[in-house]
Design a protein around this motif. Structure first.
Motif, PDB file in Angstrom:
ATOM      1  N   TYR A 130      -3.181  -6.450  -8.171  1.00  0.00           N
ATOM      2  CA  TYR A 130      -3.311  -5.993  -6.790  1.00  0.00           C
ATOM      3  C   TYR A 130      -1.931  -5.814  -6.179  1.00  0.00           C
ATOM      4  O   TYR A 130      -1.021  -6.637  -6.405  1.00  0.00           O
ATOM      5  CB  TYR A 130      -4.075  -7.013  -5.943  1.00  0.00           C
ATOM      6  N   LEU A 132      -0.555  -5.505  -2.333  1.00  0.00           N
ATOM      7  CA  LEU A 132      -0.982  -5.625  -0.942  1.00  0.00           C
ATOM      8  C   LEU A 132       0.197  -5.388  -0.003  1.00  0.00           C
ATOM      9  O   LEU A 132       1.351  -5.719  -0.328  1.00  0.00           O
ATOM     10  CB  LEU A 132      -1.555  -7.024  -0.664  1.00  0.00           C
ATOM     11  N   THR A 143      -4.838  -3.312   1.129  1.00  0.00           N
ATOM     12  CA  THR A 143      -4.698  -3.156  -0.314  1.00  0.00           C
ATOM     13  C   THR A 143      -4.096  -1.784  -0.585  1.00  0.00           C
ATOM     14  O   THR A 143      -4.701  -0.754  -0.257  1.00  0.00           O
ATOM     15  CB  THR A 143      -6.048  -3.291  -1.024  1.00  0.00           C
ATOM     16  N   THR A 146      -4.500  -1.023  -6.974  1.00  0.00           N
ATOM     17  CA  THR A 146      -5.054  -1.955  -7.968  1.00  0.00           C
ATOM     18  C   THR A 146      -4.926  -1.301  -9.346  1.00  0.00           C
ATOM     19  O   THR A 146      -4.836  -0.076  -9.469  1.00  0.00           O
ATOM     20  CB  THR A 146      -6.535  -2.275  -7.710  1.00  0.00           C
TER      21      THR A 146
END
Length: 467
Positions: A130, A132, A143, A146
């Motif tokens: 991830y 962020l 987010t 990914t």
């Protein structure tokens, strides 16, 4: 580890029983997590020789890991007992009283790393990396990217390059590679290269310091990888903390920490079974080799010459054929070559990374004189053949023969101690000033000493037995 060659324990702080702890420091404090209980332990390191155990932060019960962004004074937990076990963000404005200011709980994080407003979270349970946006955590956390579904995905740890352009991941499973991902398009992270030293082993953590990634790689120990060209990862060093086995499994190096600003190249590595290691990475190595001969007489090969890299102190000695080989950090250096009876030479050379440079060195002889003489019995003047005449603290030595005579063809100018010795006589020393040019005569008259003969097999005879 102020003196890296002599590390020592300055204190011990007991804590809850746990198979795992993670420790990070900020200012003069250490923050400790475990996977058992007690929250975050806070230790005062103002006096490292007498660390103090302060009140724990108990906003969480446990966490797998934590990261402190020193530029913002924010602590990020990973894998706490709360909700999904994502990240809890604590403000360390008062280092002894952390205050939670935000959280992200959409997935479990096994590890987190933050740089320039981005958090890189390792979602090991769902095998996902991830990215962020934590540039304003109190205003919301978004987010940005990914990545999942790649081979052997079991995202354990991630670390970003200093320019924020690439991120390296490790997956804690057999046969997993350490993968480098391009961050230029956050909607589509692309793998540009990977590092797989042994398909039977397991990587644990990576940390990127400048152009190198320092990887704790379980049974392979510490691996050092050049990441200066992210699409062409190259191993440039290693240290095996678990040399007995390079197979799979979780033995070996657990963590390797390279961030010591005042001591670049210093690495501290922990092995679960073999202990703590303080290592130094000196850089990519190269080799320089050659032959040392006498100037003007290339057929005279100088054995036993000292060859030293001035900048690092790495040294060697020429062999019987005058040859030497030195391996050291690549770069422009000076090679100092010295040998008895020769003038010391300092020669520049460029040591090329991963290859061998050739450098032959010629040494100029030091002007001196010949020294000759005889060794005789001081009482009878009888010549003593087989006596040793040596110039102390030099390689010059000769054995008398033919009327007790010796002759040293060339002794460099200077003051020396000459010593003559032979069995049955007391050794005799003389201090001699040898000029630069000419010849000297040095005779030695040795006084006999008492020699006791006894077969010792039939009894101690004239010997005294003690002890």
């Amino acid at each position: 580890i102020t003196d890296p060659a002599n590390p020592y324990e300055t204190g011990f702080i007991p804590g809850a029983s746990s198979t795992w702890r993670d420790i990070k420091t900020y200012l003069t404090y250490a923050y400790v997590t475990n996977e058992s209980s007690g929250g975050i332990e806070i230790i005062d390191l103002t006096d490292p020789e007498n660390p103090g155990d302060l009140a724990n932060y108990t906003g969480i019960t446990r966490a797998h890991n934590l990261f402190i962004d020193e530029s913002t004074g924010l602590l990020y937990t990973a894998g706490s007992n709360l909700n999904a076990g994502g990240t809890r963000i604590l403000d360390l404005t008062n280092p002894t009283n952390p205050v939670e200011i935000a959280s992200w709980e959409l997935a479990y994080f096994h590890d987190v790393m933050v740089q320039n407003g981005r958090l890189y979270g390792s979602g090991i349970n769902n095998a996902t990396l991830y990215v962020l946006d934590v540039s304003n955590p109190t205003g919301g956390i978004a987010t940005l990217a990914t990545k999942s579904g790649y081979p052997n995905a079991f995202t354990h740890n991630a670390w970003v390059t200093p320019d924020d352009a690439y991120v390296m991941t490790t997956d804690e499973t057999t046969g997993a590679a350490c993968r480098m991902w391009d961050l230029s398009n956050l909607s589509n992270l692309v793998e540009v290269d990977n590092y797989l030293p042994n398909a039977a082993t397991i990587p644990h953590n990576t940390h990127i310091d400048g152009d190198i990634a320092v990887i704790s790689h379980y049974t392979l120990g510490v691996k050092i990888v050049d990441v200066s060209t992210p699409n062409n990862l190259q191993e440039v060093g290693y240290y095996d903390t678990w040399p007995s086995d390079d197979g799979g499994g979780f033995n070996g190096c657990w963590g390797a920490f390279p961030f010591f600003g005042t001591t670049p190249g210093l690495i501290v590595a922990s092995d679960q079974s073999t202990g703590l290691y303080v290592l130094e990475y000196k850089g990519v190595l190269g080799t320089v080799s050659g032959t040392v001969t006498e100037a003007g007489n290339p057929g005279v090969l100088i054995a036993g010459a000292d060859v030293e890299v001035v900048e690092t102190g790495v040294s060697t000695t020429t062999d019987g054929a005058g040859d030497y080989t030195v391996q050291d950090v690549a770069g422009a250096v000076n090679l100092q070559v010295s040998a008895f009876a020769y003038q010391t030479a300092t020669v520049p050379v460029n040591i090329a990374a991963g290859s061998t440079s050739s450098l032959d060195v010629q040494l100029t002889p030091v002007a001196g004189s010949s020294v000759a003489g005889t060794v005789a019995d001081a009482n009878t003047s009888a010549a003593l053949d087989g006596a040793t005449v040596e110039v102390v603290s030099t390689p010059l030595t000769q054995t008398t023969a033919g009327g007790g005579a010796y002759s040293l063809a060339s002794v460099p100018a200077g003051s020396y101690t000459f010593r003559a010795k032979v069995f049955g006589y007391n050794a005799l020393e003389k201090t001699v000033a040898v000029p630069a040019g000419g010849s000297l005569t040095g005779d030695f008259d040795l006084n006999p000493t008492t020699v006791v003969a006894d077969d010792y097999e039939s009894g101690p005879g004239t010997w005294t037995v003690t002890g």
